[in-house]
Design an enzyme around this catalytic site. Structure first.
Site, PDB file in Angstrom:
ATOM      1  N   ASP A 166      32.257  67.450  56.612  1.00  0.00           N
ATOM      2  CA  ASP A 166      32.946  68.507  57.263  1.00  0.00           C
ATOM      3  C   ASP A 166      34.435  68.053  57.316  1.00  0.00           C
ATOM      4  O   ASP A 166      35.296  68.874  57.048  1.00  0.00           O
ATOM      5  CB  ASP A 166      32.516  68.940  58.572  1.00  0.00           C
ATOM      6  CG  ASP A 166      32.018  67.888  59.392  1.00  0.00           C
ATOM      7  OD1 ASP A 166      31.955  66.678  58.906  1.00  0.00           O
ATOM      8  OD2 ASP A 166      31.245  67.823  60.483  1.00  0.00           O
ATOM      9  N   TYR A 167      34.532  66.848  57.927  1.00  0.00           N
ATOM     10  CA  TYR A 167      35.964  66.321  57.904  1.00  0.00           C
ATOM     11  C   TYR A 167      36.513  66.184  56.349  1.00  0.00           C
ATOM     12  O   TYR A 167      37.797  66.408  56.458  1.00  0.00           O
ATOM     13  CB  TYR A 167      35.828  64.880  58.734  1.00  0.00           C
ATOM     14  CG  TYR A 167      37.143  64.047  58.727  1.00  0.00           C
ATOM     15  CD1 TYR A 167      38.029  64.266  59.564  1.00  0.00           C
ATOM     16  CD2 TYR A 167      37.370  62.972  57.841  1.00  0.00           C
ATOM     17  CE1 TYR A 167      39.205  63.375  59.478  1.00  0.00           C
ATOM     18  CE2 TYR A 167      38.304  62.051  57.813  1.00  0.00           C
ATOM     19  CZ  TYR A 167      39.269  62.447  58.774  1.00  0.00           C
ATOM     20  OH  TYR A 167      40.462  61.452  58.573  1.00  0.00           O
TER      21      TYR A 167
END
Length: 261
Positions: A166-167
């Site tokens: 996600d990051y």
């Protein structure tokens, strides 16, 4: 004569700078680096108002601490208006450092079969924040014929060795935005670049990282050490400085040579 040819490139000491998430960790190092060069700095924070005020108090008249959620368009606009009234000048340099809540906890992060879209969209809020600050600052930059936007990225985009899906996806989106904005805004004398680090020694985010991991990273870099927040902040200063007046749309990886882009 076009905007790039005619616009002056003010020295760092003449700039008014916004650093989002500028009260702790890497953001604090960036704020301190600009302050040391004589720049006026708007220290933005969301949860660290006491730390932001304490840093601003060390530089009376030169720094202003403002609590604002940079994901909120109206809050960002109000913050920049407050800074302009305080400093008597619009923001000309924006450093998008603020990070949506994230834990750099290695293998405890969700893997592909458990990753939720909610986690991804939560990190994409960082792109929303960068868009908000950019849009809020554009009028002032255009009026001056000059602007610097520096986004903070990660070397995981080039070397995704940890499952921070996600990051990393959000930072890749921010890199794409960096390059498209650079293309559009360049004729107006506004440059847009990214500085991407790896694990830094030491911030709140990396404080829980085992010493063995730092040692492994250090052993893998040509410099045989882990990058510090102050060293990454120096690269941010470069992109904001007159020395980078012909550089835009670039992603500079600052990790001791660990990753080659």
């Amino acid at each position: 004569m076009n905007a790039i040819a005619s616009a002056a490139c003010p020295p760092l000491a003449a700039q008014t700078v916004l650093v989002t998430g500028g009260a702790r960790g890497l953001g604090r190092a960036i704020s301190e680096a600009f302050l040391a060069q004589g720049a006026r700095v708007l220290i933005n924070c969301l949860h660290s108002l006491e730390a932001a005020r304490a840093l601003a108090a060390q530089h009376p008249g030169q720094a202003l601490a403002v609590q604002a959620d940079v994901r909120d368009t109206q809050a960002v606009q109000a913050m920049l208006e407050q800074a302009r009234a305080h400093f008597g000048a619009p923001i000309c340099t924006v450093v998008n450092n603020a990070l949506p809540a994230f834990s750099f906890n290695g293998d405890a992060r969700p893997h592909a079969d458990a990753l939720s879209w909610q986690a991804v969209s939560g990190q994409l809020e960082g792109v929303r924040a960068a868009l908000n600050t950019t849009q809020a600052a554009l009028a002032g930059m255009r009026a001056q014929g000059f602007g610097r936007i520096v986004n903070i990225g990660t070397n995981l985009v080039q070397n995704p060795v940890v499952p921070y899906h996600d990051y990393t996806a959000a930072k890749a989106a921010l890199l794409a935005l960096t390059r498209t904005l650079a293309q559009e805004l360049g004729p107006e004398g506004i440059t847009v670049n990214m500085v991407s680090g790896g694990l830094l020694r030491t911030t709140d985010a990396s404080a829980a990282t085992p010493a063995a991991v730092f040692d492994l990273i250090a052993a893998s870099t040509p410099l045989r050490r882990v990058t510090t927040p102050a060293e990454l902040a120096d690269a941010v200063l470069f992109f904001a400085s007159p020395w980078a007046r012909a550089v835009t749309g670039q992603n500079l990886i600052v990790d001791g040579g660990l990753v080659k882009d």
